[in-house]
Design an enzyme around this catalytic site. Structure first.
Site, PDB file in Angstrom:
ATOM      1  N   CYS B 106       0.890  -1.160   0.000  1.00 44.79           N
ATOM      2  CA  CYS B 106       0.000   0.000   0.000  1.00 44.79           C
ATOM      3  C   CYS B 106       0.923   1.203   0.000  1.00 44.79           C
ATOM      4  O   CYS B 106       1.519   1.521   1.031  1.00 44.79           O
ATOM      5  CB  CYS B 106      -0.906  -0.003   1.233  1.00 44.79           C
ATOM      6  SG  CYS B 106      -1.853   1.530   1.392  1.00 44.79           S
ATOM      7  N   CYS B 109      -0.732   4.362   2.248  1.00 41.95           N
ATOM      8  CA  CYS B 109      -0.883   4.321   3.710  1.00 41.95           C
ATOM      9  C   CYS B 109      -0.394   2.970   4.202  1.00 41.95           C
ATOM     10  O   CYS B 109       0.788   2.671   4.073  1.00 41.95           O
ATOM     11  CB  CYS B 109      -2.306   4.675   4.148  1.00 41.95           C
ATOM     12  SG  CYS B 109      -3.666   3.999   3.184  1.00 41.95           S
ATOM     13  N   SER B 110      -1.268   2.159   4.760  1.00 42.80           N
ATOM     14  CA  SER B 110      -0.795   0.864   5.258  1.00 42.80           C
ATOM     15  C   SER B 110      -1.888  -0.184   5.129  1.00 42.80           C
ATOM     16  O   SER B 110      -2.012  -1.057   5.968  1.00 42.80           O
ATOM     17  CB  SER B 110      -0.361   0.990   6.710  1.00 42.80           C
ATOM     18  OG  SER B 110      -1.448   1.446   7.492  1.00 42.80           O
ATOM     19  N   CYS B 111      -2.703  -0.075   4.065  1.00 48.24           N
ATOM     20  CA  CYS B 111      -3.805  -1.020   3.864  1.00 48.24           C
ATOM     21  C   CYS B 111      -3.252  -2.438   3.839  1.00 48.24           C
ATOM     22  O   CYS B 111      -2.275  -2.726   3.138  1.00 48.24           O
ATOM     23  CB  CYS B 111      -4.537  -0.714   2.569  1.00 48.24           C
ATOM     24  SG  CYS B 111      -5.319   0.912   2.607  1.00 48.24           S
TER      25      CYS B 111
END
Lengths: 220, 205
Positions: B106, B109-111
């Site tokens: 991702c 972000c940090s999906c």
């Protein structure tokens, strides 16, 4: 926005270093920030896209050097302050100085399991036919909004192929601004590595992104 | 380096104090129940983690019907095992083969598929991985000690929507006699992100 979070293709950060047997949290406060971020979502005063926008609005230099739970702490602090739920004076004083703002609900411990298991689906009822189908050649928009977008810089104005039709989903570029969910068709779009990064890349390799219909137009 | 290691002791202490003050203020104002925070943390510490994803992978290896279901509708197939939780509402499974290797990132972000892998490791959320996975996936894989031939196609998936991706690694050779439970023990978190392969028991590389 072209902020510190839009990292795809940047250089100079060094190797990926994996910590062996890494714990979920490196300090007790990280666990509290994770739990608070999830729990505060239940208050109903912001959506997931607004919370991503709050994180990516951090000063780019700060964003890039902060650990991820520092970014999350920044995110909830900024959302809470923007909505008048807390003030800087209260944080300094360590106690309530202003009346509380009305919230939709407070997450109770007995409801945590059900809330986590239910999640928050982003798909919505399909209205209208999809403009694109698998195999269509599309081009992403050349656009640089100052607001939240899920179309990263590295994939703007690039030609790709629709590789999957996911259905109709909340459109974060709208939802993050509080302009409503504006549900739209969501597609997986596949780009060759050479299209994105130049001819010296491996011609077998691809990068796929999930993009919404407003990000795309048909490529002739 | 970008990590918690940057934090000297005083910074950590400052942050700890700041977070405690914030939590206590939020409780006082009636927005937050600290016991709910405990419950959330406990869930990710003890109940939701990569063992969920390993179960999905091992079942896909052993059960052709489940495997086909996972290809066709990963959300329904994974939810049927009870893994319905947040950050797993919409799932796509991608299958590694001799010709194709999948890698999940991702960049924005940090999906990450929490429902099947738990909370993401620090490296997944940090700039080196997020910046490089899309532009130089082969060198990122090399950082993990994984070198793939140039003829193997690498498909990188940048998780830009609420679709969460799970890599179904190739089943290692010489595991025909193993059952689903034992196979699940071979499947690592990194193999389900795409930064590792699954090794047969006793294999050195």
């Amino acid at each position: 926005m072209n902020g510190g979070a839009d990292l795809g293709g940047m250089m100079g950060f060094g190797p990926v270093i994996e910590e062996e047997n890494e714990p979920n949290f490196h300090a007790p406060w990280e666990a509290r920030v994770l739990g608070m971020t999830v729990a505060l979502g239940a208050c109903g005063l912001w959506n997931i896209d607004q919370s991503r926008y709050a994180r990516e609005s951090m000063q780019p230099a700060d964003y890039m050097k902060s650990s991820y739970y520092h970014v999350w702490l920044h995110g909830i602090s900024s959302l809470l302050k923007d909505r008048g739920m807390i003030t800087d004076d209260e944080l300094v004083a360590g106690k309530q100085l202003q009346p509380a703002v009305a919230i939709k609900r407070k997450l109770l411990p007995q409801d945590v399991h059900a809330v986590l298991m239910a999640g928050g689906p982003a798909n919505r009822e399909q209205t209208g036919a999809a403009q694109f189908k698998v195999g269509d050649r599309v081009r992403t928009m050349n656009t640089h909004p100052t607001t939240h977008t899920r179309l990263p810089r590295y994939a703007r104005d690039k030609a790709g192929i629709i590789s999957k039709v996911h259905g109709v989903h909340v459109f974060p570029d709208s939802s993050a601004q509080g302009l409503g969910e504006a549900p739209s068709w969501l597609y997986q779009v596949t780009f060759t590595a050479t299209t994105l990064w130049g001819e010296d890349k491996n011609e077998n390799d691809t990068v796929s992104l999930d993009l919404w219909q407003p990000h795309l137009r048909i490529e002739s | 380096m970008h990590s918690h290691d940057d934090d000297d002791h005083s910074h950590l202490t400052d942050t700890e104090a700041r977070v405690r003050a914030l939590e206590s203020l939020l409780s006082e104002k009636g927005y937050l129940d600290s016991a709910a925070v405990d419950e959330i943390v406990q869930t990710y510490e003890t109940k939701i983690g990569p063992q969920n994803g390993a179960h999905v992978v091992a079942k896909a290896w052993c059960n052709p019907e489940f495997n086909a279901w996972l290809k066709d509708d990963a959300t329904a197939a994974i939810h049927s095992l009870g893994y319905t939780s947040r950050q797993g509402e919409h799932m796509v499974a991608v299958f590694n083969s001799i010709d194709t290797h999948h890698l999940i990132v991702c960049t924005l972000c940090s999906c990450y598929p929490w429902s099947v892998l738990g909370l993401p490791p620090t490296w997944y959320k940090s700039p080196p991985f997020r910046s490089r996975a899309v532009i130089e996936p082969r060198s990122v894989l090399a950082d993990f000690g994984l070198e793939l031939p140039a003829s193997t196609k690498i498909e990188v998936h940048d998780s830009t929507a609420e679709i969460r991706y799970l890599v179904i690694p190739q089943r290692p050779d010489n595991t025909e006699s193993m059952n689903e439970t034992d196979l699940a023990k071979l499947v690592t978190r990194n193999a389900m992100i795409g930064t590792a392969l699954v090794k047969a028991p006793g294999a050195t590389s």
